[in-house]
Design a protein around this motif. Structure first.
Motif, PDB file in Angstrom:
ATOM      1  N   ASP A 121       0.828  -1.211   0.000  1.00 22.40           N
ATOM      2  CA  ASP A 121       0.000   0.000   0.000  1.00 22.40           C
ATOM      3  C   ASP A 121       0.863   1.262   0.000  1.00 22.40           C
ATOM      4  OD1 ASP A 121      -2.278  -1.529   0.026  1.00 22.40           O
ATOM      5  OD2 ASP A 121      -2.650  -1.312   2.178  1.00 22.40           O
ATOM      6  N   ILE A 122       1.945   1.257   0.793  1.00 24.97           N
ATOM      7  CA  ILE A 122       2.827   2.427   0.887  1.00 24.97           C
ATOM      8  C   ILE A 122       3.513   2.697  -0.442  1.00 24.97           C
ATOM      9  CG2 ILE A 122       5.011   3.234   1.878  1.00 24.97           C
ATOM     10  CD1 ILE A 122       4.072   1.816   4.499  1.00 24.97           C
ATOM     11  N   ILE A 123       4.087   1.659  -1.031  1.00 23.64           N
ATOM     12  CA  ILE A 123       4.812   1.826  -2.293  1.00 23.64           C
ATOM     13  C   ILE A 123       3.863   2.311  -3.383  1.00 23.64           C
ATOM     14  CG2 ILE A 123       6.086   0.615  -4.101  1.00 23.64           C
ATOM     15  CD1 ILE A 123       7.080  -1.267  -1.775  1.00 23.64           C
ATOM     16  N   ASN A 130       0.682  12.240  -8.192  1.00 18.18           N
ATOM     17  CA  ASN A 130       0.686  13.008  -9.435  1.00 18.18           C
ATOM     18  C   ASN A 130       1.563  14.245  -9.289  1.00 18.18           C
ATOM     19  OD1 ASN A 130      -1.000  11.361 -10.983  1.00 18.18           O
ATOM     20  ND2 ASN A 130      -2.849  12.311 -10.153  1.00 18.18           N
ATOM     21  N   ASN A 131       2.196  14.612 -10.393  1.00 23.00           N
ATOM     22  CA  ASN A 131       3.036  15.811 -10.452  1.00 23.00           C
ATOM     23  C   ASN A 131       4.250  15.735  -9.519  1.00 23.00           C
ATOM     24  OD1 ASN A 131       1.280  17.221 -12.326  1.00 23.00           O
ATOM     25  ND2 ASN A 131      -0.137  17.429 -10.611  1.00 23.00           N
ATOM     26  N   TRP A 132       4.660  14.542  -9.166  1.00 23.57           N
ATOM     27  CA  TRP A 132       5.864  14.333  -8.367  1.00 23.57           C
ATOM     28  C   TRP A 132       6.754  13.295  -9.054  1.00 23.57           C
ATOM     29  CZ3 TRP A 132       7.442  16.231  -3.505  1.00 23.57           C
ATOM     30  CH2 TRP A 132       6.532  17.061  -2.850  1.00 23.57           C
ATOM     31  N   HIS A 133       8.053  13.576  -9.088  1.00 24.89           N
ATOM     32  CA  HIS A 133       9.010  12.530  -9.400  1.00 24.89           C
ATOM     33  C   HIS A 133       9.292  11.794  -8.091  1.00 24.89           C
ATOM     34  CE1 HIS A 133       9.478  14.410 -13.243  1.00 24.89           C
ATOM     35  NE2 HIS A 133       9.979  15.511 -12.726  1.00 24.89           N
ATOM     36  N   VAL A 134       9.267  10.478  -8.131  1.00 20.76           N
ATOM     37  CA  VAL A 134       9.451   9.675  -6.926  1.00 20.76           C
ATOM     38  C   VAL A 134      10.685   8.796  -7.090  1.00 20.76           C
ATOM     39  CG1 VAL A 134       8.458   7.927  -5.403  1.00 20.76           C
ATOM     40  CG2 VAL A 134       6.988   9.684  -6.423  1.00 20.76           C
ATOM     41  N   TYR A 135      11.596   8.919  -6.136  1.00 16.57           N
ATOM     42  CA  TYR A 135      12.825   8.124  -6.131  1.00 16.57           C
ATOM     43  C   TYR A 135      12.879   7.307  -4.843  1.00 16.57           C
ATOM     44  CZ  TYR A 135      17.802   7.168  -5.272  1.00 16.57           C
ATOM     45  OH  TYR A 135      18.996   6.568  -4.986  1.00 16.57           O
ATOM     46  N   MET A 136      13.060   6.014  -4.973  1.00 16.65           N
ATOM     47  CA  MET A 136      13.272   5.159  -3.808  1.00 16.65           C
ATOM     48  C   MET A 136      14.592   4.429  -3.963  1.00 16.65           C
ATOM     49  SD  MET A 136       9.525   3.507  -2.979  1.00 16.65           S
ATOM     50  CE  MET A 136       8.024   4.474  -3.147  1.00 16.65           C
ATOM     51  N   SER A 137      15.392   4.458  -2.916  1.00 17.72           N
ATOM     52  CA  SER A 137      16.611   3.677  -2.917  1.00 17.72           C
ATOM     53  C   SER A 137      16.361   2.361  -2.197  1.00 17.72           C
ATOM     54  CB  SER A 137      17.753   4.441  -2.239  1.00 17.72           C
ATOM     55  OG  SER A 137      17.481   4.614  -0.848  1.00 17.72           O
ATOM     56  N   ALA A 138      17.155   1.362  -2.528  1.00 17.13           N
ATOM     57  CA  ALA A 138      17.005   0.057  -1.898  1.00 17.13           C
ATOM     58  C   ALA A 138      18.371  -0.603  -1.741  1.00 17.13           C
ATOM     59  CB  ALA A 138      16.084  -0.849  -2.727  1.00 17.13           C
ATOM     60  N   ASN A 159      10.086 -12.452   0.886  1.00 17.52           N
ATOM     61  CA  ASN A 159      10.319 -12.743  -0.524  1.00 17.52           C
ATOM     62  C   ASN A 159       9.273 -12.128  -1.444  1.00 17.52           C
ATOM     63  OD1 ASN A 159      12.633 -14.242  -0.029  1.00 17.52           O
ATOM     64  ND2 ASN A 159      11.519 -16.176   0.203  1.00 17.52           N
ATOM     65  N   LYS A 160       8.013 -12.138  -1.006  1.00 16.97           N
ATOM     66  CA  LYS A 160       6.936 -11.666  -1.883  1.00 16.97           C
ATOM     67  C   LYS A 160       7.065 -10.173  -2.165  1.00 16.97           C
ATOM     68  CE  LYS A 160       3.495 -15.204  -0.788  1.00 16.97           C
ATOM     69  NZ  LYS A 160       2.132 -15.463  -0.264  1.00 16.97           N
ATOM     70  N   VAL A 161       7.395  -9.399  -1.145  1.00 21.44           N
ATOM     71  CA  VAL A 161       7.537  -7.949  -1.348  1.00 21.44           C
ATOM     72  C   VAL A 161       8.725  -7.663  -2.254  1.00 21.44           C
ATOM     73  CG1 VAL A 161       7.790  -5.707  -0.229  1.00 21.44           C
ATOM     74  CG2 VAL A 161       6.541  -7.529   0.925  1.00 21.44           C
ATOM     75  N   GLY A 162       9.843  -8.341  -2.008  1.00 21.63           N
ATOM     76  CA  GLY A 162      11.027  -8.121  -2.826  1.00 21.63           C
ATOM     77  C   GLY A 162      10.808  -8.477  -4.277  1.00 21.63           C
ATOM     78  N   GLN A 163      10.106  -9.579  -4.537  1.00 25.49           N
ATOM     79  CA  GLN A 163       9.841  -9.986  -5.913  1.00 25.49           C
ATOM     80  C   GLN A 163       8.892  -9.030  -6.624  1.00 25.49           C
ATOM     81  OE1 GLN A 163       8.413 -13.995  -5.444  1.00 25.49           O
ATOM     82  NE2 GLN A 163      10.423 -14.797  -4.877  1.00 25.49           N
ATOM     83  N   ALA A 164       7.952  -8.456  -5.878  1.00 25.76           N
ATOM     84  CA  ALA A 164       6.965  -7.560  -6.490  1.00 25.76           C
ATOM     85  C   ALA A 164       7.492  -6.148  -6.683  1.00 25.76           C
ATOM     86  CB  ALA A 164       5.700  -7.523  -5.623  1.00 25.76           C
ATOM     87  N   LEU A 165       8.493  -5.759  -5.902  1.00 23.20           N
ATOM     88  CA  LEU A 165       8.953  -4.369  -5.876  1.00 23.20           C
ATOM     89  C   LEU A 165       9.255  -3.788  -7.254  1.00 23.20           C
ATOM     90  CD1 LEU A 165       9.689  -1.982  -4.008  1.00 23.20           C
ATOM     91  CD2 LEU A 165      11.997  -2.948  -3.833  1.00 23.20           C
ATOM     92  N   PRO A 166      10.002  -4.464  -8.127  1.00 21.24           N
ATOM     93  CA  PRO A 166      10.345  -3.851  -9.416  1.00 21.24           C
ATOM     94  C   PRO A 166       9.149  -3.513 -10.290  1.00 21.24           C
ATOM     95  CG  PRO A 166      11.782  -5.723  -8.956  1.00 21.24           C
ATOM     96  CD  PRO A 166      10.678  -5.758  -7.949  1.00 21.24           C
ATOM     97  N   PHE A 168       6.480  -2.006  -9.628  1.00 25.82           N
ATOM     98  CA  PHE A 168       5.822  -0.749  -9.298  1.00 25.82           C
ATOM     99  C   PHE A 168       6.418   0.458 -10.029  1.00 25.82           C
ATOM    100  CE2 PHE A 168       4.741  -3.299  -5.541  1.00 25.82           C
ATOM    101  CZ  PHE A 168       3.392  -3.025  -5.411  1.00 25.82           C
ATOM    102  N   PHE A 169       7.589   0.312 -10.634  1.00 29.33           N
ATOM    103  CA  PHE A 169       8.359   1.468 -11.074  1.00 29.33           C
ATOM    104  C   PHE A 169       8.524   1.530 -12.585  1.00 29.33           C
ATOM    105  CE2 PHE A 169       9.495   0.596  -6.721  1.00 29.33           C
ATOM    106  CZ  PHE A 169       9.515   1.850  -6.147  1.00 29.33           C
ATOM    107  N   ASP A 170       8.642   2.774 -13.086  1.00 33.01           N
ATOM    108  CA  ASP A 170       8.972   2.992 -14.489  1.00 33.01           C
ATOM    109  C   ASP A 170      10.381   2.504 -14.785  1.00 33.01           C
ATOM    110  OD1 ASP A 170       6.533   4.430 -14.895  1.00 33.01           O
ATOM    111  OD2 ASP A 170       7.483   6.207 -14.032  1.00 33.01           O
ATOM    112  N   MET A 171      11.263   2.765 -13.822  1.00 34.11           N
ATOM    113  CA  MET A 171      12.666   2.394 -14.002  1.00 34.11           C
ATOM    114  C   MET A 171      13.192   1.711 -12.753  1.00 34.11           C
ATOM    115  SD  MET A 171      14.190   5.794 -15.869  1.00 34.11           S
ATOM    116  CE  MET A 171      13.660   6.831 -14.507  1.00 34.11           C
TER     117      MET A 171
END
Length: 225
Positions: A121-123, A130-138, A159-166, A168-171
């Motif tokens: 939910d957080i990610i 909207n109208n924000w660039h979002v950067y997350m480091s890991a 494992n499930k969160v780590g596998q799903a993480l990519p 969510f992102f454009d890059m």
């Protein structure tokens, strides 16, 4: 039934959403200063590399603090002066969330399940700003395949969160630090998987290797939107 028809030409309004992972000390935090007008949500307290840049930040050492920061971003007038939000790091926030859930659960499996739901939910909430660039480091996760090769990917508890993480992102970019043939240390962002390091560029506008300048990368990607 009411249908809202949208156009892909308006996607630039959403901003560019980026996940960068890498080894400790690779410079993931330093990348923040290359974002357009950023504010940092710091879960690690390791912002010394940004000392000379005087970047504004909010400590988010608890889930309540993170919720407050999200509320500030989405509703305050003060937040409107910024263009980018950086979460440093999403891996650390996952650990904070898991520790909190372990205190509330009698069964560790329940804690991991609750953490997975909350982190998803957080990610998603930050990704959908909207109208924000979002950067997350890991942090980086090392695993070994059946051939004995070491594989690298973004790290999250569970494992499930780590596998799903990519997804969510454009890059999803791997920050690599290597020595060239002259022994000089070089830093670069890897944008395409090589079978060992996971990476992707949904825009298709980036070179296989990019300089560690997120503002320039965002400009490249935004031109395609």
């Amino acid at each position: 039934m009411s249908i809202e028809l949208r156009r892909t030409g308006t996607l630039h309004d959403k901003g560019v959403k980026t996940l960068v992972y890498g080894q400790a000390g690779a410079g993931k935090t330093s990348l923040i200063k290359t974002l357009p007008n950023p504010v940092v949500l710091s879960a690690e307290g390791g912002l010394l590399s940004l000392h000379d840049d005087d970047v504004p930040y909010i400590d988010v050492f608890s889930m309540d603090a993170l919720d407050d920061a999200y509320e500030w971003i989405t509703s305050s007038e003060e937040a409107r002066e910024f263009q980018s939000v950086a979460i440093d790091s999403i891996s650390e926030i996952g650990e904070v969330c898991l520790n909190q859930e372990k205190k509330n659960a009698t069964d560790p499996r329940q804690a991991y399940g609750a953490m997975q739901e909350k982190m998803t939910d957080i990610i998603r909430a930050f990704r959908d700003l909207n109208n924000w660039h979002v950067y997350m480091s890991a942090k980086v996760e090392k695993t070994q395949d059946e051939m004995g090769r070491v594989l690298y990917s973004p790290s999250m508890p569970g494992n499930k969160v780590g596998q799903a993480l990519p997804y969510f992102f454009d890059m999803v970019l791997a920050l690599r630090v290597e020595k060239d043939q002259d022994g000089v240390v070089q830093r670069a962002l890897m944008t395409d998987s090589d079978g060992l390091w996971l990476a992707k560029d949904r825009s298709g506008k980036l070179d296989d290797w990019e300089a560690p300048e997120l503002g320039e990368i965002i400009n490249k990607v935004s031109k395609s939107l």
